[in-house]
Write a protein that holds these residues in place. Structure first.
Motif, PDB file in Angstrom:
ATOM      1  N   LYS A 159       0.820  -1.217   0.000  1.00 22.98           N
ATOM      2  CA  LYS A 159       0.000   0.000   0.000  1.00 22.98           C
ATOM      3  C   LYS A 159       0.849   1.259   0.000  1.00 22.98           C
ATOM      4  N   HIS A 160       2.107   1.150   0.475  1.00 23.96           N
ATOM      5  CA  HIS A 160       2.964   2.327   0.548  1.00 23.96           C
ATOM      6  C   HIS A 160       3.395   2.815  -0.823  1.00 23.96           C
ATOM      7  N   LEU A 161       3.265   1.964  -1.844  1.00 23.21           N
ATOM      8  CA  LEU A 161       3.575   2.410  -3.190  1.00 23.21           C
ATOM      9  C   LEU A 161       2.592   3.473  -3.667  1.00 23.21           C
ATOM     10  N   HIS A 162       1.433   3.576  -2.998  1.00 26.69           N
ATOM     11  CA  HIS A 162       0.423   4.547  -3.389  1.00 26.69           C
ATOM     12  C   HIS A 162       0.358   5.725  -2.423  1.00 26.69           C
ATOM     13  N   THR A 163       1.344   5.817  -1.541  1.00 27.01           N
ATOM     14  CA  THR A 163       1.478   6.969  -0.664  1.00 27.01           C
ATOM     15  C   THR A 163       2.254   8.061  -1.384  1.00 27.01           C
ATOM     16  N   LEU A 164       1.841   9.303  -1.216  1.00 27.65           N
ATOM     17  CA  LEU A 164       2.581  10.416  -1.812  1.00 27.65           C
ATOM     18  C   LEU A 164       3.961  10.505  -1.169  1.00 27.65           C
ATOM     19  N   VAL A 165       4.990  10.515  -2.001  1.00 25.95           N
ATOM     20  CA  VAL A 165       6.360  10.670  -1.498  1.00 25.95           C
ATOM     21  C   VAL A 165       7.073  11.718  -2.344  1.00 25.95           C
ATOM     22  N   LEU A 166       8.119  12.310  -1.752  1.00 24.74           N
ATOM     23  CA  LEU A 166       8.958  13.293  -2.426  1.00 24.74           C
ATOM     24  C   LEU A 166      10.354  12.714  -2.605  1.00 24.74           C
ATOM     25  N   ALA A 167      10.953  12.963  -3.745  1.00 25.06           N
ATOM     26  CA  ALA A 167      12.307  12.484  -4.016  1.00 25.06           C
ATOM     27  C   ALA A 167      13.123  13.605  -4.634  1.00 25.06           C
ATOM     28  N   ILE A 168      14.359  13.764  -4.158  1.00 25.95           N
ATOM     29  CA  ILE A 168      15.249  14.800  -4.677  1.00 25.95           C
ATOM     30  C   ILE A 168      16.584  14.164  -5.024  1.00 25.95           C
ATOM     31  N   ASP A 169      17.045  14.421  -6.238  1.00 25.92           N
ATOM     32  CA  ASP A 169      18.357  13.956  -6.699  1.00 25.92           C
ATOM     33  C   ASP A 169      19.102  15.170  -7.228  1.00 25.92           C
ATOM     34  N   GLY A 170      20.137  15.595  -6.493  1.00 27.69           N
ATOM     35  CA  GLY A 170      20.827  16.817  -6.872  1.00 27.69           C
ATOM     36  C   GLY A 170      22.324  16.644  -6.964  1.00 27.69           C
ATOM     37  N   GLY A 171      22.926  17.311  -7.924  1.00 24.34           N
ATOM     38  CA  GLY A 171      24.369  17.246  -8.094  1.00 24.34           C
ATOM     39  C   GLY A 171      24.920  18.551  -8.614  1.00 24.34           C
ATOM     40  N   GLY A 172      26.152  18.497  -9.105  1.00 28.17           N
ATOM     41  CA  GLY A 172      26.823  19.705  -9.538  1.00 28.17           C
ATOM     42  C   GLY A 172      26.260  20.313 -10.801  1.00 28.17           C
ATOM     43  N   THR A 173      25.466  19.545 -11.557  1.00 25.61           N
ATOM     44  CA  THR A 173      24.913  20.053 -12.812  1.00 25.61           C
ATOM     45  C   THR A 173      23.460  20.475 -12.672  1.00 25.61           C
ATOM     46  N   ARG A 174      22.653  19.666 -11.957  1.00 32.60           N
ATOM     47  CA  ARG A 174      21.232  19.962 -11.855  1.00 32.60           C
ATOM     48  C   ARG A 174      20.650  19.306 -10.618  1.00 32.60           C
ATOM     49  N   CYS A 175      19.420  19.733 -10.289  1.00 37.74           N
ATOM     50  CA  CYS A 175      18.674  19.145  -9.175  1.00 37.74           C
ATOM     51  C   CYS A 175      17.287  18.772  -9.693  1.00 37.74           C
ATOM     52  N   ARG A 176      16.916  17.496  -9.499  1.00 39.82           N
ATOM     53  CA  ARG A 176      15.604  17.029  -9.934  1.00 39.82           C
ATOM     54  C   ARG A 176      14.762  16.682  -8.711  1.00 39.82           C
ATOM     55  N   ILE A 177      13.527  17.143  -8.725  1.00 40.05           N
ATOM     56  CA  ILE A 177      12.609  16.944  -7.604  1.00 40.05           C
ATOM     57  C   ILE A 177      11.330  16.337  -8.143  1.00 40.05           C
ATOM     58  N   ALA A 178      10.878  15.261  -7.501  1.00 37.09           N
ATOM     59  CA  ALA A 178       9.698  14.558  -8.000  1.00 37.09           C
ATOM     60  C   ALA A 178       8.712  14.295  -6.875  1.00 37.09           C
ATOM     61  N   ALA A 179       7.435  14.365  -7.220  1.00 35.81           N
ATOM     62  CA  ALA A 179       6.352  13.903  -6.360  1.00 35.81           C
ATOM     63  C   ALA A 179       5.806  12.631  -6.999  1.00 35.81           C
ATOM     64  N   SER A 180       5.687  11.579  -6.205  1.00 44.99           N
ATOM     65  CA  SER A 180       5.270  10.294  -6.758  1.00 44.99           C
ATOM     66  C   SER A 180       4.173   9.684  -5.904  1.00 44.99           C
ATOM     67  N   ARG A 181       3.177   9.168  -6.597  1.00 44.85           N
ATOM     68  CA  ARG A 181       2.134   8.376  -5.949  1.00 44.85           C
ATOM     69  C   ARG A 181       1.854   7.202  -6.873  1.00 44.85           C
ATOM     70  N   GLY A 182       2.418   6.033  -6.523  1.00 50.45           N
ATOM     71  CA  GLY A 182       2.300   4.886  -7.413  1.00 50.45           C
ATOM     72  C   GLY A 182       3.056   5.135  -8.706  1.00 50.45           C
ATOM     73  N   ASP A 183       2.380   4.915  -9.833  1.00 46.87           N
ATOM     74  CA  ASP A 183       3.005   5.132 -11.134  1.00 46.87           C
ATOM     75  C   ASP A 183       2.905   6.580 -11.599  1.00 46.87           C
ATOM     76  N   ASP A 184       2.217   7.404 -10.822  1.00 53.91           N
ATOM     77  CA  ASP A 184       2.024   8.812 -11.194  1.00 53.91           C
ATOM     78  C   ASP A 184       3.191   9.632 -10.641  1.00 53.91           C
ATOM     79  N   VAL A 185       4.056  10.117 -11.525  1.00 49.48           N
ATOM     80  CA  VAL A 185       5.232  10.879 -11.122  1.00 49.48           C
ATOM     81  C   VAL A 185       5.252  12.211 -11.856  1.00 49.48           C
ATOM     82  N   ILE A 186       5.414  13.276 -11.093  1.00 50.56           N
ATOM     83  CA  ILE A 186       5.595  14.609 -11.670  1.00 50.56           C
ATOM     84  C   ILE A 186       6.935  15.122 -11.175  1.00 50.56           C
ATOM     85  N   ALA A 187       7.798  15.561 -12.107  1.00 49.36           N
ATOM     86  CA  ALA A 187       9.144  15.990 -11.747  1.00 49.36           C
ATOM     87  C   ALA A 187       9.451  17.352 -12.347  1.00 49.36           C
ATOM     88  N   VAL A 188      10.297  18.090 -11.642  1.00 47.46           N
ATOM     89  CA  VAL A 188      10.790  19.376 -12.132  1.00 47.46           C
ATOM     90  C   VAL A 188      12.312  19.377 -11.997  1.00 47.46           C
TER      91      VAL A 188
END
Length: 292
Positions: free
Chosen positions: A3-32
């Motif tokens: 059931k936790h795969l359908h919980t809203l979670v935040l993920a951030i992957d950042g480095g020296g070139t760029r930073c990507r931030i995503a909101a994920s709920r199951g297969d639904d992912v929105i990233a900037v």
């Protein structure tokens, strides 16, 4: 089904070139995506990039920043060198439940998934990792001054160094060294450029090196062989064994394939996913830990 795969979670992957931030709920992912986020290089800038990304993500998801901040979050950033800087970042971020690691951890999970294997990541910077079962060993990633062997900026720096040797007469000139000497206006121009160049600017020279090596240029080949040797040395020390997967990632990483020993070449495998996907998986793990 977890059931936790359908919980809203935040993920951030950042480095020296760029930073990507995503909101994920199951297969639904929105990233900037925002700019550079390396804590060791510029702590305040990294925090600013995350804040900008959260605002953009809120606009894209229709959530408030406050609602996003309440979600379990995994933050993987370059420059997280230990608990002290991780705790400082934790205090600067709005998240209620957050796990903070350096960016290599998310890359391992994203690229290898649950497979046993190794990563030779060579982008602007570099690091190495071997995963066997639940055990992950990491090496490298110590930045352009003290490490980042085989990275794009390391390749660019080596090319300029060997060009200076050629201009000194200590190295036989090649078309690569001639091109670099002409581009920068000889020794004075090379020294002036290198004195203020950012890692990304040095890394921008790497495609010229890989192209030259492919055309048989002696200096280009020597640099690529040195880089391939660094990857092989690190992965063997970390415990990689023949038969396990080997993933070469980053902009210049795949270019080292023909410069690796036969055993490593035989293990070449495609990445399972991207570091951001690894960060999402780790955020889902955190959601499972903190909720019944």
């Amino acid at each position: 089904m977890n059931k936790h795969l359908h919980t809203l979670v935040l993920a951030i992957d950042g480095g020296g070139t760029r930073c990507r931030i995503a909101a994920s709920r199951g297969d639904d992912v929105i990233a900037v995506e925002t700019g550079s986020a390396n804590l060791s290089t510029d702590f305040d800038q990294a925090v600013h990039q995350i804040a900008e990304g959260l605002e953009a993500l809120a606009a894209g998801t229709g959530c408030t920043v406050e609602a996003l901040s309440a979600a379990p979050a995994f933050v993987g950033l370059a420059g997280v060198t230990g608990p002290e800087i991780a705790n400082r970042l934790r205090g600067a971020l709005p998240f209620r439940h957050v796990r903070i690691e350096d960016d290599r951890v998310a890359a391992v999970r994203g690229v290898l998934g649950r497979r046993d294997g190794a990563i030779g990541h060579c982008g602007t910077g570099s690091f190495y990792a071997v995963q066997i079962g639940d055990n992950v060993r990491l090496a490298g990633g110590w930045g352009p001054v003290l490490g980042d062997e085989a990275s794009a900026q390391w390749v660019g720096r080596r090319a300029l160094s060997l060009t200076l040797e050629a201009l000194d007469g200590r190295q036989r000139p090649t078309p690569l060294s001639d091109r670099l000497a002409e581009r920068f206006g000889g020794t004075a121009g090379i020294v002036r450029f290198a004195g203020s160049a950012q890692p990304s600017e040095l890394g921008a020279l790497a495609p010229l090196v890989t192209e030259s090596a492919g055309q048989g240029d002696a200096i280009g080949i020597a640099i690529m062989r040195m880089g391939g040797g660094e990857i092989a040395r690190a992965l063997h020390v970390l415990g990689w064994r023949p038969g396990q997967a080997v993933c070469l990632t980053g902009g210049i990483g795949p270019h080292y394939l023909s410069y690796l020993p036969d055993d490593l070449r035989a293990g070449l495998a495609e990445p399972e996913g991207q570091p951001l996907e690894g960060a999402i998986a780790l955020a889902q793990d955190l959601a499972q830990e903190i909720t019944p």
